[in-house]
Design a protein around this motif. Structure first.
Motif, PDB file in Angstrom:
ATOM      1  N   PHE A 274       0.850  -1.194   0.000  1.00  0.00           N
ATOM      2  CA  PHE A 274       0.000   0.000   0.000  1.00  0.00           C
ATOM      3  C   PHE A 274       0.887   1.246   0.000  1.00  0.00           C
ATOM      4  O   PHE A 274       1.887   1.311   0.720  1.00  0.00           O
ATOM      5  CB  PHE A 274      -0.906   0.011   1.223  1.00  0.00           C
ATOM      6  N   LYS A 275       0.459   2.271  -0.786  1.00  0.00           N
ATOM      7  CA  LYS A 275       1.198   3.538  -0.844  1.00  0.00           C
ATOM      8  C   LYS A 275       0.213   4.692  -0.702  1.00  0.00           C
ATOM      9  O   LYS A 275      -0.969   4.576  -1.073  1.00  0.00           O
ATOM     10  CB  LYS A 275       1.943   3.672  -2.174  1.00  0.00           C
ATOM     11  N   ASP A 276       0.722   5.819  -0.191  1.00  0.00           N
ATOM     12  CA  ASP A 276      -0.121   7.010  -0.119  1.00  0.00           C
ATOM     13  C   ASP A 276      -0.086   7.746  -1.446  1.00  0.00           C
ATOM     14  O   ASP A 276       0.515   7.273  -2.418  1.00  0.00           O
ATOM     15  CB  ASP A 276       0.312   7.906   1.055  1.00  0.00           C
ATOM     16  N   LYS A 277      -0.713   8.920  -1.491  1.00  0.00           N
ATOM     17  CA  LYS A 277      -0.815   9.665  -2.750  1.00  0.00           C
ATOM     18  C   LYS A 277       0.531  10.218  -3.209  1.00  0.00           C
ATOM     19  O   LYS A 277       0.673  10.663  -4.350  1.00  0.00           O
ATOM     20  CB  LYS A 277      -1.834  10.792  -2.613  1.00  0.00           C
ATOM     21  N   SER A 278       1.532  10.186  -2.325  1.00  0.00           N
ATOM     22  CA  SER A 278       2.879  10.619  -2.702  1.00  0.00           C
ATOM     23  C   SER A 278       3.773   9.423  -3.067  1.00  0.00           C
ATOM     24  O   SER A 278       4.993   9.553  -3.163  1.00  0.00           O
ATOM     25  CB  SER A 278       3.513  11.406  -1.549  1.00  0.00           C
TER      26      SER A 278
ATOM     27  N   ARG B  95       4.503   6.911  -1.277  1.00  0.00           N
ATOM     28  CA  ARG B  95       5.320   6.410  -0.160  1.00  0.00           C
ATOM     29  C   ARG B  95       4.665   5.161   0.404  1.00  0.00           C
ATOM     30  O   ARG B  95       3.442   5.091   0.531  1.00  0.00           O
ATOM     31  CB  ARG B  95       5.451   7.472   0.932  1.00  0.00           C
ATOM     32  N   PHE B  96       5.496   4.179   0.739  1.00  0.00           N
ATOM     33  CA  PHE B  96       4.969   2.948   1.317  1.00  0.00           C
ATOM     34  C   PHE B  96       4.330   3.229   2.683  1.00  0.00           C
ATOM     35  O   PHE B  96       4.921   3.926   3.522  1.00  0.00           O
ATOM     36  CB  PHE B  96       6.086   1.916   1.503  1.00  0.00           C
TER      37      PHE B  96
ATOM     38  N   ILE C  52       8.353   1.746   5.518  1.00  0.00           N
ATOM     39  CA  ILE C  52       7.364   2.807   5.735  1.00  0.00           C
ATOM     40  C   ILE C  52       7.965   4.184   5.444  1.00  0.00           C
ATOM     41  O   ILE C  52       9.077   4.504   5.869  1.00  0.00           O
ATOM     42  CB  ILE C  52       6.819   2.768   7.185  1.00  0.00           C
ATOM     43  N   ASN C  53       7.181   4.998   4.668  1.00  0.00           N
ATOM     44  CA  ASN C  53       7.553   6.366   4.271  1.00  0.00           C
ATOM     45  C   ASN C  53       8.680   6.419   3.233  1.00  0.00           C
ATOM     46  O   ASN C  53       9.145   7.511   2.890  1.00  0.00           O
ATOM     47  CB  ASN C  53       7.933   7.224   5.480  1.00  0.00           C
TER      48      ASN C  53
ATOM     49  N   ASP D 149       9.898   4.047  -4.102  1.00  0.00           N
ATOM     50  CA  ASP D 149      10.625   3.117  -4.971  1.00  0.00           C
ATOM     51  C   ASP D 149      12.049   3.590  -5.255  1.00  0.00           C
ATOM     52  O   ASP D 149      12.925   2.775  -5.561  1.00  0.00           O
ATOM     53  CB  ASP D 149       9.873   2.954  -6.300  1.00  0.00           C
ATOM     54  N   PHE D 150      12.270   4.917  -5.153  1.00  0.00           N
ATOM     55  CA  PHE D 150      13.620   5.438  -5.397  1.00  0.00           C
ATOM     56  C   PHE D 150      14.611   4.931  -4.348  1.00  0.00           C
ATOM     57  O   PHE D 150      15.823   4.925  -4.589  1.00  0.00           O
ATOM     58  CB  PHE D 150      13.605   6.974  -5.409  1.00  0.00           C
ATOM     59  N   ASP D 151      14.105   4.521  -3.188  1.00  0.00           N
ATOM     60  CA  ASP D 151      14.984   4.000  -2.135  1.00  0.00           C
ATOM     61  C   ASP D 151      15.397   2.550  -2.394  1.00  0.00           C
ATOM     62  O   ASP D 151      16.344   2.060  -1.777  1.00  0.00           O
ATOM     63  CB  ASP D 151      14.277   4.079  -0.775  1.00  0.00           C
ATOM     64  N   PHE D 152      14.711   1.889  -3.338  1.00  0.00           N
ATOM     65  CA  PHE D 152      14.983   0.471  -3.533  1.00  0.00           C
ATOM     66  C   PHE D 152      15.349   0.093  -4.979  1.00  0.00           C
ATOM     67  O   PHE D 152      16.068  -0.875  -5.196  1.00  0.00           O
ATOM     68  CB  PHE D 152      13.753  -0.358  -3.114  1.00  0.00           C
TER      69      PHE D 152
END
Length: 267
Positions: A1-5, A7-8, A28-29, A32-35
């Motif tokens: 699940f992700k928010d409108k930005s 973010r996980f 959390i927060n 995809d750029f982090d992974f």
């Protein structure tokens, strides 16, 4: 699940393992750029924006995901809009199916099939080359047999048995020549490959030797004066056929007691 930005806000254990995380809460927060590598993350963000804007799910049949660690995965993905109790879109959620091993299995099978086909083609080419060489080697002796037979027919006359023998020798020669030509066309080779190196002197000497005894039997003398080691670029089969035809026709057109002189020089 992700928010409108994008973010996980929640992931399961399977996705956490896929991302290389021991604890799902570690995502959390993050985005995809982090992974993932930037190109993959950019595409994911575009897909999620489309879902947020249209409210329609997005399906990605096959996607290669590359993590920042360098690990690659093949996945099937479907992304859906996530609604609150008021029916408002507050984010997205996705279902991902890892098909990496399935694709690797298909790739291994395709590679194996390709290898089998290459080995089969190689064996076919070797078999074809064997028959080409065989046809090439048999053609000249058959020509000499044909010449001796014609001499014999001139001496004793034609009869039914000799006619049958002559017809079959002619057929064999015709088939040999056609086979050599047909194989080159079938394998899509240039009809004559004149980029090969041929010792023209040696080729001419070999053919003269083959015909010399036959010529002597019908009282025709063959002499020759050949420049040593004349090297040319030509197809050896073409050279052989030209020399063979020239000597054979010369013998046919020369009366008994005649003389044939063959000269080769580059001046």
């Amino acid at each position: 699940f992700k928010d409108k930005s994008s973010r996980f806000v929640l992931i399961n254990n399977a996705l956490a393992m896929h991302l290389g995380l021991e604890d799902p809460s570690a995502a959390i927060n993050k985005t995809d750029f982090d992974f993932f590598q930037k190109s993959i993350a950019d595409r994911s963000i575009r897909e999620e924006k489309s879902v947020l804007t249209t409210g329609e799910p997005v399906s990605i049949e096959v996607e290669e995901q590359i993590l920042n660690t360098g690990n690659k995965y093949s996945v099937l993905i479907k992304k859906y809009p996530f609604f609150n109790e008021k029916g408002e879109i507050i984010g997205t959620f996705g279902i991902t199916r890892d098909i990496t091993e399935k694709n690797r299995s298909i790739e291994r099978e395709n590679k194996m099939q390709k290898q089998i086909m290459e080995e089969r083609d190689k064996a076919g080419r070797q078999k074809t080359q064997f028959f080409i060489n065989f046809a090439h080697e048999v053609k000249t002796p058959l020509t000499l047999i044909k010449n001796y037979l014609e001499k014999y027919i001139k001496t004793v006359g034609m009869n039914e048995d000799l006619e049958i023998i002559k017809q079959n020798i002619d057929k064999l020669l015709w088939d040999m020549v056609n086979y050599l030509d047909a194989e080159k066309l079938t394998t899509r080779k240039i009809f004559y490959n004149h980029n090969q190196i041929v010792n023209f002197t040696k080729a001419l000497e070999n053919e003269i030797t083959l015909f010399a005894n036959f010529a002597e039997e019908i009282n025709i003398t063959i002499t020759y004066d050949l420049e040593k080691k004349v090297i040319i670029k030509a197809d050896p089969y073409a050279v052989d056929r030209i020399i063979n035809n020239l000597i054979e026709n010369s013998i046919k057109d020369t009366e008994p007691g005649g003389h044939i002189h063959i000269t080769l020089n580059t001046s």
